[in-house]
Design an enzyme around this catalytic site. Structure first.
Site, PDB file in Angstrom:
ATOM      1  N   GLU A  87      10.018   7.806   3.172  1.00 28.74           N
ATOM      2  CA  GLU A  87       9.472   9.236   2.890  1.00 28.74           C
ATOM      3  C   GLU A  87       8.776   9.322   4.123  1.00 28.74           C
ATOM      4  O   GLU A  87       8.152   8.103   5.235  1.00 28.74           O
ATOM      5  CB  GLU A  87       8.637   8.787   1.769  1.00 28.74           C
ATOM      6  N   CYS A 324      -2.450   8.536   2.137  1.00 29.66           N
ATOM      7  CA  CYS A 324      -2.176   7.444   2.312  1.00 29.66           C
ATOM      8  C   CYS A 324      -2.413   6.157   1.488  1.00 29.66           C
ATOM      9  O   CYS A 324      -2.612   6.701  -0.297  1.00 29.66           O
ATOM     10  CB  CYS A 324      -3.698   6.695   3.083  1.00 29.66           C
TER      11      CYS A 324
HETATM   12  N1  SAH Z   1       0.883  -1.611   6.646  1.00 29.26           N
HETATM   13  C1  SAH Z   1       0.164  -1.039   7.416  1.00 29.26           C
HETATM   14  C2  SAH Z   1       0.605   0.574   7.621  1.00 29.26           C
HETATM   15  C3  SAH Z   1       0.881   1.604   5.582  1.00 29.26           C
HETATM   16  S1  SAH Z   1      -0.475   1.990   5.179  1.00 29.26           S
HETATM   17  C4  SAH Z   1      -1.574  -0.550   7.167  1.00 29.26           C
HETATM   18  O1  SAH Z   1      -1.844  -1.395   6.350  1.00 29.26           O
HETATM   19  O2  SAH Z   1      -2.003  -0.176   7.310  1.00 29.26           O
HETATM   20  C5  SAH Z   1      -0.863   3.191   5.918  1.00 29.26           C
HETATM   21  C6  SAH Z   1      -3.419   3.257   5.839  1.00 29.26           C
HETATM   22  O3  SAH Z   1      -3.448   3.844   3.982  1.00 29.26           O
HETATM   23  C7  SAH Z   1      -4.147   1.485   5.117  1.00 29.26           C
HETATM   24  O4  SAH Z   1      -4.951   1.519   6.243  1.00 29.26           O
HETATM   25  C8  SAH Z   1      -3.238   1.851   3.793  1.00 29.26           C
HETATM   26  O5  SAH Z   1      -4.450   0.645   3.885  1.00 29.26           O
HETATM   27  C9  SAH Z   1      -4.495   2.410   3.439  1.00 29.26           C
HETATM   28  N2  SAH Z   1      -3.590   2.872   1.850  1.00 29.26           N
HETATM   29  C10 SAH Z   1      -3.759   2.871   1.201  1.00 29.26           C
HETATM   30  N3  SAH Z   1      -3.104   1.996  -0.349  1.00 29.26           N
HETATM   31  C11 SAH Z   1      -3.882   3.492  -0.550  1.00 29.26           C
HETATM   32  C12 SAH Z   1      -5.039   4.618  -1.100  1.00 29.26           C
HETATM   33  N4  SAH Z   1      -4.703   3.536  -2.219  1.00 29.26           N
HETATM   34  N5  SAH Z   1      -5.242   4.619  -0.759  1.00 29.26           N
HETATM   35  C13 SAH Z   1      -5.558   5.646   0.483  1.00 29.26           C
HETATM   36  N6  SAH Z   1      -4.867   4.559   1.369  1.00 29.26           N
HETATM   37  C14 SAH Z   1      -4.865   4.063   1.108  1.00 29.26           C
END
Ligand code: SAH
Length: 332
Positions: A87, A324
């Site tokens: 996505e 996110c």
């Molecule tokens: N793998 C990378 C990028 C993808 S996640 C990383 O870990 O940074 C992008 C962002 O979304 C990251 O900061 C992650 O921690 C956050 N994220 C993941 N799950 C989430 C959720 N359920 N609610 C809000 N943010 C979330």
């Protein structure tokens, strides 16, 4: 070969190997990326050159399986020829749009709060498959900012990521400046140390989410390999080398990481860094394991009082599961 995976130096080498003039690489790059032309329509290349380019390269975009749009956020489910799906998410701001690009099919980091982590990694995306996400969404909007924050851990796919950023930031390519690119990582320290190999000073965001190793290891398995101290020191190096301010992402989870005491702990080890904290409201996933914090304002104020720069992340795409942590590449 997929054209969109070719960096400019690699394309120059291709022409040289063919006994041809390497200046054609820049011409081709500019026509494709700067003027969105089809190879057939490039006026200053001979028919023979165009035929040879079309024999050597493919210029295919992924197939659109679904497109959901709530007016502010658009999420596309895209499929590559091997049936892999990812996505990509467009966020429209007043000042222009931002695109959130995926880097892997699935993800093997296994963060407890993230839907994408439940998918397991099937394979890495190529640089061209990342570029294709940008080209796909450019059909709908003038994109001003690229966030490398979709499905996958970008630093678990370093070589393709490097090529992607080089094509993205090349002045003959898509010409995004370092300030309009943000990469988010869960903290693979060995690869953070290699970021300066990429010839572009982009913004670095680090998913931190906990102020102690004990808690961070429970939430994010990567912390068992690279602890907070090592992570902070790698990130500090990147910031000093590039003069970039680091963003620390911190999802506020009710009763887990959102107390005043934890805000003070967090402030303590961020004090001497050129950084800010990006507080993220938790977005619900299928696990049902966590809840949104009720203490967000107090956490924010406590960090502020400790002298830490802090902002709340603006929410996008919750209604179409494009926020996110919600990307799953599933469609029903
Ligand atoms: N793998 C990378 C990028 C993808 S996640 C990383 O870990 O940074 C992008 C962002 O979304 C990251 O900061 C992650 O921690 C956050 N994220 C993941 N799950 C989430 C959720 N359920 N609610 C809000 N943010 C979330």
């Amino acid at each position: 070969m997929d054209f969109y995976s070719m960096t400019l130096p690699a394309l120059e080498e291709h022409f040289t190997r063919q006994g041809d003039n390497k200046a054609k690489a820049k011409k081709l790059y500019k026509a494709i990326y700067r003027s969105s032309q089809a190879v057939e329509d490039i006026s200053d290349l001979s028919d023979k050159t165009k035929r040879s380019i079309l024999d050597s390269f493919t210029f295919d975009l992924p197939k659109q399986i679904a497109l959901q749009d709530d007016g502010e956020t658009a999420k596309a489910l895209l499929e590559f020829p091997d049936s892999s799906r990812v996505e990509t998410v467009l966020m429209r701001h007043d000042y222009g749009s931002g695109l959130c690009v995926s880097t892997q099919v699935g993800c093997s980091m296994g963060c407890a709060f993230c839907q994408s982590g439940k998918l397991k990694k099937h394979r890495n995306l190529t640089a061209g498959e990342m570029i294709a996400q940008v080209l796909f969404m450019q059909q709908y909007s003038d994109i001003k900012h690229i966030s490398i924050m979709g499905i996958g851990e970008p630093l678990d796919n370093f070589d393709n990521l490097k090529a992607f950023i080089e094509i993205l930031s090349s002045p003959y390519g898509l010409a995004f400046g370092g300030r309009s690119i943000t990469l988010s990582t869960c903290g693979i320290v060995s690869q953070i140390n290699r970021l300066t190999e990429i010839d572009c000073a982009f913004n670095l965001a680090v998913s931190l989410h906990a102020p102690t190793n004990e808690l961070r290891s429970q939430l994010m398995p990567i912390n068992k390999r690279y602890n907070i101290t090592d992570l902070i020191s790698a990130v500090k190096n990147y910031s000093e080398n590039t003069s970039r301010r680091i963003a620390f992402e911190y999802i506020l989870l009710d009763g887990i990481n959102d107390s005043m005491e934890q805000a003070v702990q967090l402030a303590d080890f961020l004090k001497d860094l050129n950084c800010y904290v990006n507080l993220i409201p938790y977005n619900a996933t299928d696990s049902g394991q966590f809840k949104r914090s009720c203490n967000a304002d107090l956490f924010f104020d406590t960090l502020k009082k400790q002298g830490i720069n802090v902002i709340f992340r603006r929410e996008f795409g919750g209604s179409i599961k494009a926020a996110c942590g919600q990307l799953s590449a599933e469609y029903d």
